[in-house]
Scaffold this motif. Structure first.
Motif, PDB file in Angstrom:
ATOM      1  N   ASN A 186     -17.347  10.549  -4.688  1.00 52.05           N
ATOM      2  CA  ASN A 186     -17.696  11.568  -6.494  1.00 52.05           C
ATOM      3  C   ASN A 186     -17.717  10.811  -7.562  1.00 52.05           C
ATOM      4  O   ASN A 186     -16.835   9.458  -8.284  1.00 52.05           O
ATOM      5  CB  ASN A 186     -16.067  12.255  -6.124  1.00 52.05           C
ATOM      6  N   ARG A 187     -18.770  11.640  -8.261  1.00 44.46           N
ATOM      7  CA  ARG A 187     -18.715  10.264 -10.015  1.00 44.46           C
ATOM      8  C   ARG A 187     -19.781   9.573 -10.284  1.00 44.46           C
ATOM      9  O   ARG A 187     -20.193   9.292 -10.966  1.00 44.46           O
ATOM     10  CB  ARG A 187     -17.372  10.203 -10.834  1.00 44.46           C
ATOM     11  N   GLN A 188     -19.995   9.314  -8.672  1.00 45.30           N
ATOM     12  CA  GLN A 188     -21.572   7.778  -8.826  1.00 45.30           C
ATOM     13  C   GLN A 188     -22.433   8.065  -8.127  1.00 45.30           C
ATOM     14  O   GLN A 188     -22.325   9.178  -7.581  1.00 45.30           O
ATOM     15  CB  GLN A 188     -20.593   6.556  -7.899  1.00 45.30           C
ATOM     16  N   ASN A 189     -23.329   7.875  -8.394  1.00 42.63           N
ATOM     17  CA  ASN A 189     -24.673   8.458  -7.999  1.00 42.63           C
ATOM     18  C   ASN A 189     -24.980   7.032  -6.395  1.00 42.63           C
ATOM     19  O   ASN A 189     -25.454   5.753  -6.466  1.00 42.63           O
ATOM     20  CB  ASN A 189     -25.841   7.591  -8.963  1.00 42.63           C
ATOM     21  N   GLY A 190     -25.359   8.309  -5.379  1.00 42.55           N
ATOM     22  CA  GLY A 190     -26.158   7.301  -4.466  1.00 42.55           C
ATOM     23  C   GLY A 190     -24.740   6.832  -3.583  1.00 42.55           C
ATOM     24  O   GLY A 190     -23.783   7.128  -4.133  1.00 42.55           O
ATOM     25  N   MET A 191     -25.322   6.148  -2.701  1.00 34.90           N
ATOM     26  CA  MET A 191     -24.881   5.065  -1.881  1.00 34.90           C
ATOM     27  C   MET A 191     -24.138   3.978  -3.164  1.00 34.90           C
ATOM     28  O   MET A 191     -24.627   3.494  -3.548  1.00 34.90           O
ATOM     29  CB  MET A 191     -25.559   4.574  -0.873  1.00 34.90           C
ATOM     30  N   VAL A 192     -22.697   3.426  -3.324  1.00 34.36           N
ATOM     31  CA  VAL A 192     -22.236   2.122  -4.069  1.00 34.36           C
ATOM     32  C   VAL A 192     -21.106   1.472  -3.322  1.00 34.36           C
ATOM     33  O   VAL A 192     -21.140   2.013  -1.544  1.00 34.36           O
ATOM     34  CB  VAL A 192     -21.225   2.878  -4.940  1.00 34.36           C
ATOM     35  N   GLU A 193     -20.869   0.608  -4.001  1.00 36.63           N
ATOM     36  CA  GLU A 193     -20.164  -0.660  -2.783  1.00 36.63           C
ATOM     37  C   GLU A 193     -18.636   0.296  -3.531  1.00 36.63           C
ATOM     38  O   GLU A 193     -18.317   0.217  -4.247  1.00 36.63           O
ATOM     39  CB  GLU A 193     -20.502  -1.996  -2.998  1.00 36.63           C
ATOM     40  N   HIS A 194     -17.693  -0.249  -2.386  1.00 38.78           N
ATOM     41  CA  HIS A 194     -16.694   0.073  -2.407  1.00 38.78           C
ATOM     42  C   HIS A 194     -15.853  -0.975  -2.227  1.00 38.78           C
ATOM     43  O   HIS A 194     -15.683  -1.627  -1.157  1.00 38.78           O
ATOM     44  CB  HIS A 194     -15.975   1.060  -1.321  1.00 38.78           C
ATOM     45  N   LYS A 195     -15.321  -1.748  -2.790  1.00 39.13           N
ATOM     46  CA  LYS A 195     -14.261  -2.729  -3.047  1.00 39.13           C
ATOM     47  C   LYS A 195     -12.987  -2.996  -2.219  1.00 39.13           C
ATOM     48  O   LYS A 195     -12.939  -1.896  -2.464  1.00 39.13           O
ATOM     49  CB  LYS A 195     -14.010  -3.077  -4.174  1.00 39.13           C
ATOM     50  N   GLY A 196     -12.476  -3.808  -1.668  1.00 43.59           N
ATOM     51  CA  GLY A 196     -11.761  -4.120  -0.885  1.00 43.59           C
ATOM     52  C   GLY A 196     -11.304  -2.785   0.769  1.00 43.59           C
ATOM     53  O   GLY A 196     -10.409  -2.603  -0.059  1.00 43.59           O
ATOM     54  N   VAL A 197     -11.998  -1.957   1.188  1.00 42.75           N
ATOM     55  CA  VAL A 197     -12.583  -1.388   1.996  1.00 42.75           C
ATOM     56  C   VAL A 197     -10.713  -2.051   2.842  1.00 42.75           C
ATOM     57  O   VAL A 197     -11.668  -2.483   3.746  1.00 42.75           O
ATOM     58  CB  VAL A 197     -13.342  -0.222   2.572  1.00 42.75           C
ATOM     59  N   LEU A 198      -9.794  -0.829   2.997  1.00 43.21           N
ATOM     60  CA  LEU A 198      -9.312  -1.489   4.580  1.00 43.21           C
ATOM     61  C   LEU A 198      -9.574  -0.699   5.081  1.00 43.21           C
ATOM     62  O   LEU A 198      -9.926  -0.151   5.475  1.00 43.21           O
ATOM     63  CB  LEU A 198      -7.271  -0.929   4.476  1.00 43.21           C
ATOM     64  N   ARG A 199      -9.753  -1.895   6.566  1.00 42.64           N
ATOM     65  CA  ARG A 199     -10.749  -1.483   7.832  1.00 42.64           C
ATOM     66  C   ARG A 199      -9.955  -1.643   9.164  1.00 42.64           C
ATOM     67  O   ARG A 199      -9.963  -0.359   9.833  1.00 42.64           O
ATOM     68  CB  ARG A 199     -11.306  -1.951   8.598  1.00 42.64           C
ATOM     69  N   GLY A 200      -9.134  -2.063   9.118  1.00 42.87           N
ATOM     70  CA  GLY A 200      -7.928  -2.104   9.489  1.00 42.87           C
ATOM     71  C   GLY A 200      -7.043  -3.493  10.675  1.00 42.87           C
ATOM     72  O   GLY A 200      -7.043  -4.089   9.120  1.00 42.87           O
ATOM     73  N   THR A 201      -6.444  -3.495  11.421  1.00 45.78           N
ATOM     74  CA  THR A 201      -6.161  -4.869  12.315  1.00 45.78           C
ATOM     75  C   THR A 201      -6.304  -5.675  12.586  1.00 45.78           C
ATOM     76  O   THR A 201      -6.668  -5.388  13.731  1.00 45.78           O
ATOM     77  CB  THR A 201      -4.592  -4.966  11.956  1.00 45.78           C
ATOM     78  N   LEU A 202      -6.172  -7.116  12.386  1.00 45.65           N
ATOM     79  CA  LEU A 202      -6.388  -8.097  13.764  1.00 45.65           C
ATOM     80  C   LEU A 202      -6.085  -7.677  15.118  1.00 45.65           C
ATOM     81  O   LEU A 202      -6.455  -7.699  16.600  1.00 45.65           O
ATOM     82  CB  LEU A 202      -6.358  -9.305  13.291  1.00 45.65           C
ATOM     83  N   ASP A 203      -5.007  -7.319  14.950  1.00 50.70           N
ATOM     84  CA  ASP A 203      -3.655  -6.762  16.386  1.00 50.70           C
ATOM     85  C   ASP A 203      -3.730  -5.847  17.000  1.00 50.70           C
ATOM     86  O   ASP A 203      -2.654  -4.826  17.550  1.00 50.70           O
ATOM     87  CB  ASP A 203      -2.756  -8.052  16.654  1.00 50.70           C
ATOM     88  N   SER A 204      -4.120  -4.632  15.739  1.00 47.97           N
ATOM     89  CA  SER A 204      -3.565  -2.915  15.785  1.00 47.97           C
ATOM     90  C   SER A 204      -2.313  -2.810  15.774  1.00 47.97           C
ATOM     91  O   SER A 204      -1.708  -1.717  15.931  1.00 47.97           O
ATOM     92  CB  SER A 204      -3.269  -2.425  17.217  1.00 47.97           C
ATOM     93  N   LEU A 205      -1.851  -3.886  14.843  1.00 41.33           N
ATOM     94  CA  LEU A 205       0.114  -3.538  14.482  1.00 41.33           C
ATOM     95  C   LEU A 205      -0.016  -3.250  12.691  1.00 41.33           C
ATOM     96  O   LEU A 205      -0.529  -4.134  12.447  1.00 41.33           O
ATOM     97  CB  LEU A 205       1.144  -4.996  14.682  1.00 41.33           C
ATOM     98  N   ASP A 206       0.643  -2.373  12.530  1.00 40.80           N
ATOM     99  CA  ASP A 206       0.157  -1.601  10.848  1.00 40.80           C
ATOM    100  C   ASP A 206       0.963  -3.217  10.164  1.00 40.80           C
ATOM    101  O   ASP A 206       0.805  -3.646   9.278  1.00 40.80           O
ATOM    102  CB  ASP A 206       0.664  -0.088  10.877  1.00 40.80           C
TER     103      ASP A 206
END
Length: 356
Positions: A186-206
């Protein structure tokens, strides 16, 4: 003596055969955690919040781990593409009150600067000051990783080391970050790069693996191996980074202690060259006058401020390279000086005042 040589030989033979002979050693330095709790549908996240996060990340790249937590379950503007349970857990631990929320090392700064209306400039400055103060402290513990990509998997070897004796319950978590994931905002044009997006963990432990239950001695090390499958992930592997974060659990909350980052194919190292934090300060220690040697990153004139170890601003003004700074009003002790350039770039350095 012969036994020691034999053990070293076996270690070299086994690990050289697997391509891990360049084992990584944790670096004794602090890196701050700067986070933004955000959402693609959030208007403020894509306006002033977008600019604030990107500015601090760019200016303090070497001194922080930037983490964007998408913990909203709403679906507008493809928000669910970034949503995950780990982001929800971390956001709850940081006790955020809305989107966006900013914090350094787990301290919520949005609520602190609300008042009769959000003071974004004051919050931004506190982010800078908090990061600067944290990186100047002596590191208690840190971790480092080496990553190899093979057969659509990430093979990660991680090692943590305590540099001082410590008491408490400590965890080591390894988080997967996509630094530049494409999506709407929102407030940006089209597809933009989102920095530092947390995708998950290597071992499924938060919160990762528990390293210490009650106490640990200086020099203790902990090693963990991970094999993370990328099957079915639409992530850009070239933008993936692993954050190793050490948490200390106190009651029901987890407190950030330290961390490091490793890009795929780029191992962390104790010998990593750091960007200059500031120009050379002299004399060391200083008396009533402090001089700063100009560098490519410290161009005069520039705004400056001097703070004590508690973060209190004691002196501020304009620095000009042709003259030293009068610090005669300061008592003996340790201080921090920060310079702010016209382009917004902030540099910081510690100095000691003595009565000479």
């Amino acid at each position: 003596m012969y036994l020691k040589k034999f053990v070293l030989y076996v270690f070299f033979f086994v690990f050289a055969g697997k391509g891990w002979v360049n084992a990584q050693e944790p670096e004794r330095r602090n890196t701050a955690l700067f986070y933004k709790i955000t959402a693609t549908w959030c208007l403020h996240c894509g306006s002033w919040g977008w600019d604030l996060a990107n500015e601090i990340k760019e200016n303090k790249e070497e001194d922080l781990l930037y983490m964007a937590l998408y913990n909203s379950g709403q679906t507008e503007m493809n928000n669910r593409a970034f949503y995950n349970g780990t982001a929800v857990t971390l956001g709850f631990n940081f006790r955020h009150s809305g989107w966006p929320s900013f914090g350094v090392n787990g301290v919520n700064l949005i609520d602190k600067h609300q008042g009769n209306g959000l003071d974004a400039d004051a919050m931004k400055q506190e982010c800078y000051d908090s990061i600067d103060a944290f990186v100047q402290r002596e590191a208690l513990v840190n971790a480092a990783s080496r990553i190899e990509q093979a057969d659509n998997k990430l093979q990660v070897k991680t090692r943590a080391r305590f540099f001082e004796d410590a008491v408490g319950e400590y965890y080591l978590a390894s988080y997967i970050i996509e630094d530049g994931a494409l999506n709407y905002q929102n407030r940006q044009n089209g597809m933009v790069e989102h920095k530092g997006v947390l995708r998950g963990t290597l071992d499924s432990l938060d919160w990762g693996q528990k390293m210490v239950s009650d106490s640990v001695a200086a020099g203790a090390t902990f090693s963990y191996d991970y094999a993370f499958s990328l099957e079915g992930k639409d992530w850009d592997v070239q933008k993936l980074v692993v954050y190793n974060i050490v948490w200390k659990k106190e009651g029901s909350r987890y407190h950030y202690i330290n961390g490091s980052k490793t890009a795929v194919g780029q191992p962390t190292s104790v010998n990593k060259e750091r960007k200059a934090a500031a120009g050379q300060l002299y004399p060391v220690p200083c008396g009533n006058t402090l001089y700063i040697a100009p560098t490519a990153k410290t161009v005069a004139p520039a705004d400056y401020r001097i703070t004590d170890i508690a973060g209190r601003v004691l002196q501020q003004g304009i620095w000009n390279s042709s003259a030293g700074l009068d610090v005669s009003s300061l008592t003996e002790g340790v201080y921090f000086i920060s310079l702010r350039q016209e382009d917004g770039f902030v540099v910081s350095k510690q100095f000691v005042k003595r009565s000479l």
